[in-house]
Scaffold this motif. Sequence first.
Motif, PDB file in Angstrom:
ATOM      1  N   UNK A  11      39.670  38.613 -76.283  1.00  0.00           N
ATOM      2  CA  UNK A  11      38.890  38.195 -77.458  1.00  0.00           C
ATOM      3  C   UNK A  11      37.397  38.430 -77.242  1.00  0.00           C
ATOM      4  N   UNK A  12      36.896  38.063 -76.083  1.00  0.00           N
ATOM      5  CA  UNK A  12      35.475  38.262 -75.773  1.00  0.00           C
ATOM      6  C   UNK A  12      35.135  39.743 -75.729  1.00  0.00           C
ATOM      7  N   UNK A  13      36.021  40.549 -75.160  1.00  0.00           N
ATOM      8  CA  UNK A  13      35.777  41.998 -75.109  1.00  0.00           C
ATOM      9  C   UNK A  13      35.716  42.581 -76.521  1.00  0.00           C
ATOM     10  N   UNK A  14      36.588  42.118 -77.405  1.00  0.00           N
ATOM     11  CA  UNK A  14      36.573  42.596 -78.786  1.00  0.00           C
ATOM     12  C   UNK A  14      35.297  42.182 -79.509  1.00  0.00           C
ATOM     13  N   UNK A  15      34.854  40.945 -79.304  1.00  0.00           N
ATOM     14  CA  UNK A  15      33.606  40.499 -79.932  1.00  0.00           C
ATOM     15  C   UNK A  15      32.415  41.325 -79.455  1.00  0.00           C
ATOM     16  N   UNK A  16      32.394  41.630 -78.156  1.00  0.00           N
ATOM     17  CA  UNK A  16      31.307  42.451 -77.622  1.00  0.00           C
ATOM     18  C   UNK A  16      31.339  43.861 -78.215  1.00  0.00           C
ATOM     19  N   UNK A  17      32.537  44.417 -78.386  1.00  0.00           N
ATOM     20  CA  UNK A  17      32.657  45.758 -78.964  1.00  0.00           C
ATOM     21  C   UNK A  17      32.170  45.766 -80.407  1.00  0.00           C
ATOM     22  N   UNK A  18      32.497  44.723 -81.154  1.00  0.00           N
ATOM     23  CA  UNK A  18      32.048  44.645 -82.554  1.00  0.00           C
ATOM     24  C   UNK A  18      30.532  44.509 -82.613  1.00  0.00           C
ATOM     25  N   UNK A  19      29.968  43.653 -81.770  1.00  0.00           N
ATOM     26  CA  UNK A  19      28.500  43.510 -81.750  1.00  0.00           C
ATOM     27  C   UNK A  19      27.823  44.822 -81.373  1.00  0.00           C
ATOM     28  N   UNK A  20      28.371  45.525 -80.388  1.00  0.00           N
ATOM     29  CA  UNK A  20      27.807  46.811 -79.967  1.00  0.00           C
ATOM     30  C   UNK A  20      27.866  47.822 -81.109  1.00  0.00           C
ATOM     31  N   UNK A  21      29.005  47.847 -81.823  1.00  0.00           N
ATOM     32  CA  UNK A  21      29.157  48.759 -82.951  1.00  0.00           C
ATOM     33  C   UNK A  21      28.138  48.454 -84.041  1.00  0.00           C
ATOM     34  N   UNK A  22      27.994  47.170 -84.380  1.00  0.00           N
ATOM     35  CA  UNK A  22      27.044  46.796 -85.430  1.00  0.00           C
ATOM     36  C   UNK A  22      25.620  47.123 -85.024  1.00  0.00           C
ATOM     37  N   UNK A  23      25.286  46.926 -83.736  1.00  0.00           N
ATOM     38  CA  UNK A  23      23.936  47.225 -83.259  1.00  0.00           C
ATOM     39  C   UNK A  23      23.666  48.724 -83.264  1.00  0.00           C
ATOM     40  N   UNK A  24      24.615  49.514 -82.764  1.00  0.00           N
ATOM     41  CA  UNK A  24      24.406  50.947 -82.616  1.00  0.00           C
ATOM     42  C   UNK A  24      24.482  51.711 -83.930  1.00  0.00           C
ATOM     43  N   UNK A  25      25.273  51.236 -84.875  1.00  0.00           N
ATOM     44  CA  UNK A  25      25.428  51.973 -86.129  1.00  0.00           C
ATOM     45  C   UNK A  25      24.560  51.410 -87.240  1.00  0.00           C
ATOM     46  N   UNK A  26      23.817  50.357 -86.961  1.00  0.00           N
ATOM     47  CA  UNK A  26      22.997  49.694 -87.969  1.00  0.00           C
ATOM     48  C   UNK A  26      23.852  49.302 -89.169  1.00  0.00           C
ATOM     49  N   UNK A  27      25.050  48.821 -88.891  1.00  0.00           N
ATOM     50  CA  UNK A  27      25.989  48.410 -89.930  1.00  0.00           C
ATOM     51  C   UNK A  27      25.497  47.126 -90.571  1.00  0.00           C
ATOM     52  N   UNK A  28      25.410  47.143 -91.925  1.00  0.00           N
ATOM     53  CA  UNK A  28      24.993  45.961 -92.665  1.00  0.00           C
ATOM     54  C   UNK A  28      26.146  45.556 -93.582  1.00  0.00           C
ATOM     55  N   UNK A  29      26.763  44.398 -93.344  1.00  0.00           N
ATOM     56  CA  UNK A  29      27.884  43.999 -94.203  1.00  0.00           C
ATOM     57  C   UNK A  29      27.416  43.699 -95.620  1.00  0.00           C
ATOM     58  N   UNK A  30      28.291  44.002 -96.587  1.00  0.00           N
ATOM     59  CA  UNK A  30      27.958  43.726 -97.982  1.00  0.00           C
ATOM     60  C   UNK A  30      28.109  42.248 -98.267  1.00  0.00           C
ATOM     61  N   UNK A  31      27.298  41.754 -99.195  1.00  0.00           N
ATOM     62  CA  UNK A  31      27.423  40.363 -99.607  1.00  0.00           C
ATOM     63  C   UNK A  31      28.657  40.211-100.470  1.00  0.00           C
TER      64      UNK A  31
END
Length: 64
Positions: free
Chosen positions: A22-42
């Motif tokens: 679970x922690x590894x998956x959370x880190x991967x998601x955070x890394x993806x959001x940081x590196x791709x500048x992903x902004x979730x829609x409201x």
Amino acid sequence: MPQKRLPRGRVAQTLLVAVIICIANLRAVRRFRRDSAFVPRKKTAAKGSASAAIAQKPVGATEA
């Protein structure tokens, strides 16, 4: 039935592995959001949009 139970060490090990994954998956998601500048829609619907009209329609109402 006691023969089918896992020993306590095995249960603890299984839970530990689940937490590590679970922690590894959370880190991967955070890394993806940081590196791709992903902004979730409201999730709020804009006024006048089709989704806002559908969301405000009373249950059981039919179109005339």
